[in-house]
Design an enzyme around this catalytic site. Sequence first.
Site, PDB file in Angstrom:
ATOM      1  N   ASN A 145      41.863  19.066  19.585  1.00 19.71           N
ATOM      2  CA  ASN A 145      41.359  19.524  20.878  1.00 19.71           C
ATOM      3  C   ASN A 145      41.752  21.001  20.980  1.00 19.71           C
ATOM      4  O   ASN A 145      42.916  21.315  21.194  1.00 19.71           O
ATOM      5  CB  ASN A 145      42.017  18.684  21.978  1.00 19.71           C
ATOM      6  CG  ASN A 145      41.569  19.122  23.363  1.00 19.71           C
ATOM      7  OD1 ASN A 145      40.747  20.028  23.513  1.00 19.71           O
ATOM      8  ND2 ASN A 145      42.123  18.482  24.385  1.00 19.71           N
ATOM      9  N   ARG A 155      37.258  17.137  20.103  1.00 25.34           N
ATOM     10  CA  ARG A 155      36.971  16.905  21.508  1.00 25.34           C
ATOM     11  C   ARG A 155      36.154  18.085  22.018  1.00 25.34           C
ATOM     12  O   ARG A 155      36.612  19.224  21.975  1.00 25.34           O
ATOM     13  CB  ARG A 155      38.271  16.777  22.290  1.00 25.34           C
ATOM     14  CG  ARG A 155      37.999  16.493  23.731  1.00 25.34           C
ATOM     15  CD  ARG A 155      39.225  16.128  24.471  1.00 25.34           C
ATOM     16  NE  ARG A 155      38.837  15.683  25.795  1.00 25.34           N
ATOM     17  CZ  ARG A 155      39.675  15.190  26.666  1.00 25.34           C
ATOM     18  NH1 ARG A 155      40.943  15.066  26.356  1.00 25.34           N
ATOM     19  NH2 ARG A 155      39.252  14.816  27.850  1.00 25.34           N
ATOM     20  N   ARG A 161      41.764  22.888  41.490  1.00 24.11           N
ATOM     21  CA  ARG A 161      40.340  22.884  41.850  1.00 24.11           C
ATOM     22  C   ARG A 161      40.138  22.198  43.192  1.00 24.11           C
ATOM     23  O   ARG A 161      40.799  21.215  43.503  1.00 24.11           O
ATOM     24  CB  ARG A 161      39.517  22.124  40.803  1.00 24.11           C
ATOM     25  CG  ARG A 161      39.488  22.791  39.472  1.00 24.11           C
ATOM     26  CD  ARG A 161      38.510  22.077  38.539  1.00 24.11           C
ATOM     27  NE  ARG A 161      38.879  22.353  37.168  1.00 24.11           N
ATOM     28  CZ  ARG A 161      39.078  21.408  36.247  1.00 24.11           C
ATOM     29  NH1 ARG A 161      38.910  20.134  36.536  1.00 24.11           N
ATOM     30  NH2 ARG A 161      39.418  21.751  35.033  1.00 24.11           N
ATOM     31  N   GLU A 190      43.154   9.332  25.301  1.00 21.22           N
ATOM     32  CA  GLU A 190      41.834   9.886  25.024  1.00 21.22           C
ATOM     33  C   GLU A 190      41.629  10.149  23.540  1.00 21.22           C
ATOM     34  O   GLU A 190      40.557   9.942  22.994  1.00 21.22           O
ATOM     35  CB  GLU A 190      41.663  11.195  25.816  1.00 21.22           C
ATOM     36  CG  GLU A 190      41.578  10.939  27.302  1.00 21.22           C
ATOM     37  CD  GLU A 190      42.090  12.079  28.143  1.00 21.22           C
ATOM     38  OE1 GLU A 190      43.305  12.369  28.091  1.00 21.22           O
ATOM     39  OE2 GLU A 190      41.293  12.693  28.844  1.00 21.22           O
ATOM     40  N   HIS A 241      35.849  13.700  31.587  1.00 20.39           N
ATOM     41  CA  HIS A 241      36.944  12.752  31.326  1.00 20.39           C
ATOM     42  C   HIS A 241      36.422  11.470  30.683  1.00 20.39           C
ATOM     43  O   HIS A 241      37.034  10.405  30.824  1.00 20.39           O
ATOM     44  CB  HIS A 241      37.683  12.352  32.627  1.00 20.39           C
ATOM     45  CG  HIS A 241      38.560  13.435  33.189  1.00 20.39           C
ATOM     46  ND1 HIS A 241      38.747  13.607  34.534  1.00 20.39           N
ATOM     47  CD2 HIS A 241      39.322  14.376  32.591  1.00 20.39           C
ATOM     48  CE1 HIS A 241      39.584  14.620  34.745  1.00 20.39           C
ATOM     49  NE2 HIS A 241      39.937  15.110  33.568  1.00 20.39           N
TER      50      HIS A 241
END
Length: 598
Positions: free
Chosen positions: A7, A87, A237, A384, A176
């Site tokens: 990633n 990813r 955010r 993940e 996600h």
Amino acid sequence: MKILVINVGSTSIKYHLYEMDTEATLASGVVERVGSEAPSHRWRIGDQKGEGGIAAATVRAGLDGVMAHLTSGVLADRKQLRAVGHRVVHGGEKLIHPAVISDEVKRVIRECAQFAPLHNPANLEGIEAAQACLPDAVQVAVFDTAFHGDLPPRAFTYAIPHELYVDGGVRRYGFHGPSHQYMAAAAAEFLRTDPSRLKLITCHLGGGASVCAIDGGKSVDTSMGMTPLEGLVMGTRSGDVDPALALVLARRGMAPDAIDQMLNRKSGLLGLSGVSSDFRDVERAADGGNDRAKLAIEVFVHRLRKYIGAYAAVLGGADAIVFTGGIGENSARVRAAACEGLLFMGVSLDEGQNQGCRARAGGGVVDVSSRSARARVLVVVTDEERTIAREVARTIAGPTAARTRIGGASVPVGVSVRHVHLSRADCDALFGAGHELAERRPVSQPGQFVCRETVDLIGPKGEIQRVAIINPLRAETQVEVARTDAIGLGIDAPLRESGKIAGTPGITLRGPCGTVAIDHGVILAHRHVHMHPDDATRFVVKDGDLVRVRVDGDREGVLGDVLIRVSAKYTLDLHIDTDEANAFRLNNDSVTTFDGVQ
Ligand code: ADP
């Protein structure tokens, strides 16, 4: 089989090395501050942990450093790596399945950078570095957006002028994906239920946060949108705000980049509390009497509960609510507050279980609901990277095995999902007079495309909704289904060559403007190979021949009675339906082998 998952972010490389035969994690680590003078490397190999520097002026140099580290410990040499899983944040509408990297895949990732300007370029840099550094490994991209690739139009469409979607790809994509997918699989395993029978609301609450409604293993709605900004309150955010906010600020003289920074980097828990983007800090401040921190937590939890309620409505109830991420896993307070008042949907927590929940120590999944509750509340330690590794293994297993066969010439596979070809008159009746069908994506044969519009099929026994339409229009409407579809509809569809539909059964089609009952046109398409005349010369076959095609891999077999169709308009492609593809474990990346004329 060893798979490395990487990633690559704007300044870091995270990696996990798996032995897929046992799914054991052999090594993991992160190189931070890539591009700076003093990059750092934290690693773990088995039970050993360590820290050190890796010379990482560039991503390529950082990855070389990681490989040198791994080959001095857990790998004999780089060639032991069968595949690298990357990813990638945004795959847009075109990349909704894991993809073996090609120039075209890289082009689409670049194109999608408009929606993920911080992530996709860094992900692409990682892909190019891995291609150079590990040329013997298969490179596969797995997308954060992909799990949401089957969102229905009613969930992914924003109510703005439709051209913005058709021409500009403005829609909800969701993110996600690997985490929601992992939660769904872990919950199904824990509840000993097939994923296809479960309605789940999964909450990923980390630095970024999103909720997903999962019906039968598929994402049917999710809170993040075209970008990861929409939805829940996050660390920095804002999540949902009135879209007019950006306009008001712009009119007050704030530049677009500053608005972007404000909404993405200075809002959420940080902006509200003024303390920190880290939930633990905000909790501490709230407990110490800080009113803004208290408000930040209240807004965070209220938004979360609102989404849970909304998704219960979308799903028609939920069998379980699943929490993960740093906050979801660790904050009993957030779970309790989010589930408060949800008794009407069968949710009730066991306070002791919730407070004492240690999912990491508890095998990765803990049930914190009270025994008598109708719906379960589960805490899951998400993984993940493992989901990505599994997706990579699945992607390379069948098709690559099939590709290795030498001898006969290769024939790529195109799986035809059930679809409809419409006549002008039927298109008018279903979508309105003179309606022009819009392109969703091209199909393998030049000039043809899958339309954005869909129709419902209504048979005597059952219905199938949202069936694809393939343009261009034809003289007569034709419906091509797999045998499983035909049985579900209650129609005895015969095996026919496309276009030869005289004497076949009819069906009712439903569109937004009306229904049409055709008295013939439903067929199981005769499997066939499209080819250009040059291919026909190479294969020594002619239009109308029947041939055999071999499938290798773990569901080996031979497809007989494959019809050859030659035209200068065609490119080489074996067309089979979904029943045939599933029986042989083939997909659109598979390659079969020409096995001779029958
Ligand atoms: P990322 O999305 O960056 O991978 P994580 O999933 O690790 O992040 O989640 C980070 C968030 O989890 C932070 O806001 C952190 O404060 C929060 N968190 C971690 N541990 C706890 C805890 N024990 N209680 C409450 N929040 C926690």
